[in-house]
Design an enzyme around this catalytic site. Structure first.
Site, PDB file in Angstrom:
ATOM      1  N   ARG A 111       0.867  -1.179   0.000  1.00  0.00           N
ATOM      2  CA  ARG A 111       0.000   0.000   0.000  1.00  0.00           C
ATOM      3  C   ARG A 111       0.901   1.226   0.000  1.00  0.00           C
ATOM      4  O   ARG A 111       1.583   1.510   0.969  1.00  0.00           O
ATOM      5  CB  ARG A 111      -0.894  -0.019   1.236  1.00  0.00           C
ATOM      6  CG  ARG A 111      -1.894   1.154   1.302  1.00  0.00           C
ATOM      7  CD  ARG A 111      -2.976   1.003   0.264  1.00  0.00           C
ATOM      8  NE  ARG A 111      -4.146   1.824   0.574  1.00  0.00           N
ATOM      9  CZ  ARG A 111      -4.573   2.827  -0.185  1.00  0.00           C
ATOM     10  NH1 ARG A 111      -3.927   3.144  -1.288  1.00  0.00           N
ATOM     11  NH2 ARG A 111      -5.649   3.512   0.149  1.00  0.00           N
ATOM     12  N   GLY A 112       0.899   1.952  -1.105  1.00  0.00           N
ATOM     13  CA  GLY A 112       1.849   3.034  -1.312  1.00  0.00           C
ATOM     14  C   GLY A 112       1.850   4.094  -0.230  1.00  0.00           C
ATOM     15  O   GLY A 112       2.901   4.502   0.251  1.00  0.00           O
TER      16      GLY A 112
ATOM     17  N   ASP B 214       1.212   3.940   2.831  1.00  0.00           N
ATOM     18  CA  ASP B 214       1.748   3.467   4.112  1.00  0.00           C
ATOM     19  C   ASP B 214       3.251   3.207   4.069  1.00  0.00           C
ATOM     20  O   ASP B 214       3.961   3.509   5.025  1.00  0.00           O
ATOM     21  CB  ASP B 214       1.062   2.164   4.537  1.00  0.00           C
ATOM     22  CG  ASP B 214      -0.380   2.358   4.960  1.00  0.00           C
ATOM     23  OD1 ASP B 214      -0.776   3.508   5.186  1.00  0.00           O
ATOM     24  OD2 ASP B 214      -1.099   1.355   5.061  1.00  0.00           O
TER      25      ASP B 214
ATOM     26  N   ARG C  70       5.472   3.122   0.846  1.00  0.00           N
ATOM     27  CA  ARG C  70       6.273   3.373  -0.354  1.00  0.00           C
ATOM     28  C   ARG C  70       7.632   4.008  -0.022  1.00  0.00           C
ATOM     29  O   ARG C  70       8.662   3.636  -0.579  1.00  0.00           O
ATOM     30  CB  ARG C  70       5.517   4.271  -1.334  1.00  0.00           C
ATOM     31  CG  ARG C  70       6.270   4.498  -2.646  1.00  0.00           C
ATOM     32  CD  ARG C  70       5.526   5.481  -3.543  1.00  0.00           C
ATOM     33  NE  ARG C  70       4.228   4.970  -3.953  1.00  0.00           N
ATOM     34  CZ  ARG C  70       4.034   4.146  -4.974  1.00  0.00           C
ATOM     35  NH1 ARG C  70       5.073   3.726  -5.687  1.00  0.00           N
ATOM     36  NH2 ARG C  70       2.827   3.742  -5.297  1.00  0.00           N
TER      37      ARG C  70
ATOM     38  N   GLU D 298      -4.670  -7.677  -6.188  1.00  0.00           N
ATOM     39  CA  GLU D 298      -3.313  -8.224  -6.327  1.00  0.00           C
ATOM     40  C   GLU D 298      -3.168  -9.475  -5.469  1.00  0.00           C
ATOM     41  O   GLU D 298      -2.652 -10.504  -5.919  1.00  0.00           O
ATOM     42  CB  GLU D 298      -2.270  -7.196  -5.871  1.00  0.00           C
ATOM     43  CG  GLU D 298      -1.895  -6.160  -6.893  1.00  0.00           C
ATOM     44  CD  GLU D 298      -0.771  -5.260  -6.398  1.00  0.00           C
ATOM     45  OE1 GLU D 298      -0.369  -4.379  -7.176  1.00  0.00           O
ATOM     46  OE2 GLU D 298      -0.307  -5.423  -5.250  1.00  0.00           O
TER      47      GLU D 298
END
Length: 231
Positions: A90-91, A93, A95, A156
Site C-alpha cells: 500500500r503506497g 503506508d 512506499r 493483487e
C-alpha cells in the site's frame, strides 16, 4: 500452521523508528534470497532428472525425423520467470519506508524485482500487472494499516494466491505496523475497511468474500512480523 519471524524480538530493534525499516527490509531480503537459492537448487536437480527423461524420449523419436523433435521443443518450452520477486504494498503506508528499503536491498543482491512505481488508480488491476505477478518466482506482500482499504491491493492479493495454488509461487507475508491477527480475522483497521467495502460492493458481495478469504489465507502463511505489538 503459521510461523512469524519477529525480528524485533530477536534483534531488539524497532521497525519504524530510527532507521528500523532498513533493518527489517534486510531481514526480508535475506530470507527471499534463501528461498530463491533453495528453489533454484531444487529446479536444477529436477532439471537433471527431466533432461535424462527427455534424452530417452528424443532418442526414441529420432527415427521419425527432426521435425518431430522441433515440434516437441516448441510445444513444451521451459517455463522462465521474468522476475525473481513481486512486491505487493500500500503506497501511502510504506512506499517511502520499508518498501523502498526492501526494493533497494533486493536489487543490491542482484534479485530482479517488480515494484509498481505508479500511483494506483482505477477499480481493478490491469493485464500488465497480472502478468508481472504470474511471471514472478516469489511474491512478497507487505500488509500495513490501510492495505485492506485498497481494492487494488486486494485484487493483487487474490491473483497472487491464485498463482501460489496453480503454479506453486512462493508467497511471503510481511506484517508492518499491523498485527497478523488483525489481517487474519479482519479486525482493527481491516474491520473498518471492510465495513466500507461491504457498502460499496453490496451488489457484488462475493467479491468481498474472496478478499476476506485471501487475507485469511495469506495471514496463515509463514512470514515476518514487524507489528511491534503483543498478542
Amino acid at each position: 500452521m503459521c510461523y512469524y519471524k519477529n525480528v524485533q524480538a530477536e534483534r531488539g530493534t524497532q521497525s519504524h523508528e530510527g532507521g528500523g525499516d532498513g533493518v527489517s527490509s534486510s531481514g526480508v531480503s535475506l530470507w527471499v534470497l534463501k528461498k530463491l537459492q533453495y528453489k533454484r537448487l531444487k529446479e536444477r536437480a529436477n532439471g537433471k532428472r527431466k533432461r535424462g527423461r527427455e534424452q530417452e524420449k528424443e532418442e526414441s523419436i529420432r527415427g521419425y525425423g527432426h521435425c518431430f523433435f522441433f515440434i516437441i521443443r516448441c510445444c513444451n518450452p521451459p517455463r522462465r520467470e521474468k522476475y525473481d520477486v513481486f512486491i505487493s504494498f500500500r503506497g501511502k503506508d510504506t512506499r517511502l519506508g520499508i518498501t523502498s528499503h526492501l526494493h533497494a536491498a533486493l536489487l543490491q543482491k542482484k534479485i530482479e524485482t517488480y515494484i509498481d512505481c505508479k500511483l494506483q488508480s482505477g477499480e481493478e488491476i490491469g493485464p500488465a500487472l497480472r502478468q508481472a505477478i504470474e511471471k514472478s518466482t516469489i511474491s512478497v506482500i507487505i500488509f500495513s494499516q490501510s492495505y485492506a482499504s485498497s481494492t487494488w491491493c486486494l485484487d493483487e492479493l487474490v491473483h497472487i494466491l491464485k498463482c501460489n495454488k496453480r503454479d506453486g509461487q512462493i508467497v511471503i507475508p510481511v506484517f508492518y505496523d499491523i498485527n497478523p491477527s488483525d489481517v487474519r480475522k479482519q479486525h482493527g483497521s481491516y474491520a473498518d475497511a471492510f465495513a466500507q467495502l461491504e457498502k460499496r460492493f453490496d451488489n457484488n458481495i462475493d467479491k468481498v468474500h474472496k478478499w476476506r478469504d485471501a487475507l485469511t489465507t495469506a495471514a496463515n502463511l509463514s512470514g515476518f512480523d514487524y507489528s511491534n505489538k503483543s498478542g
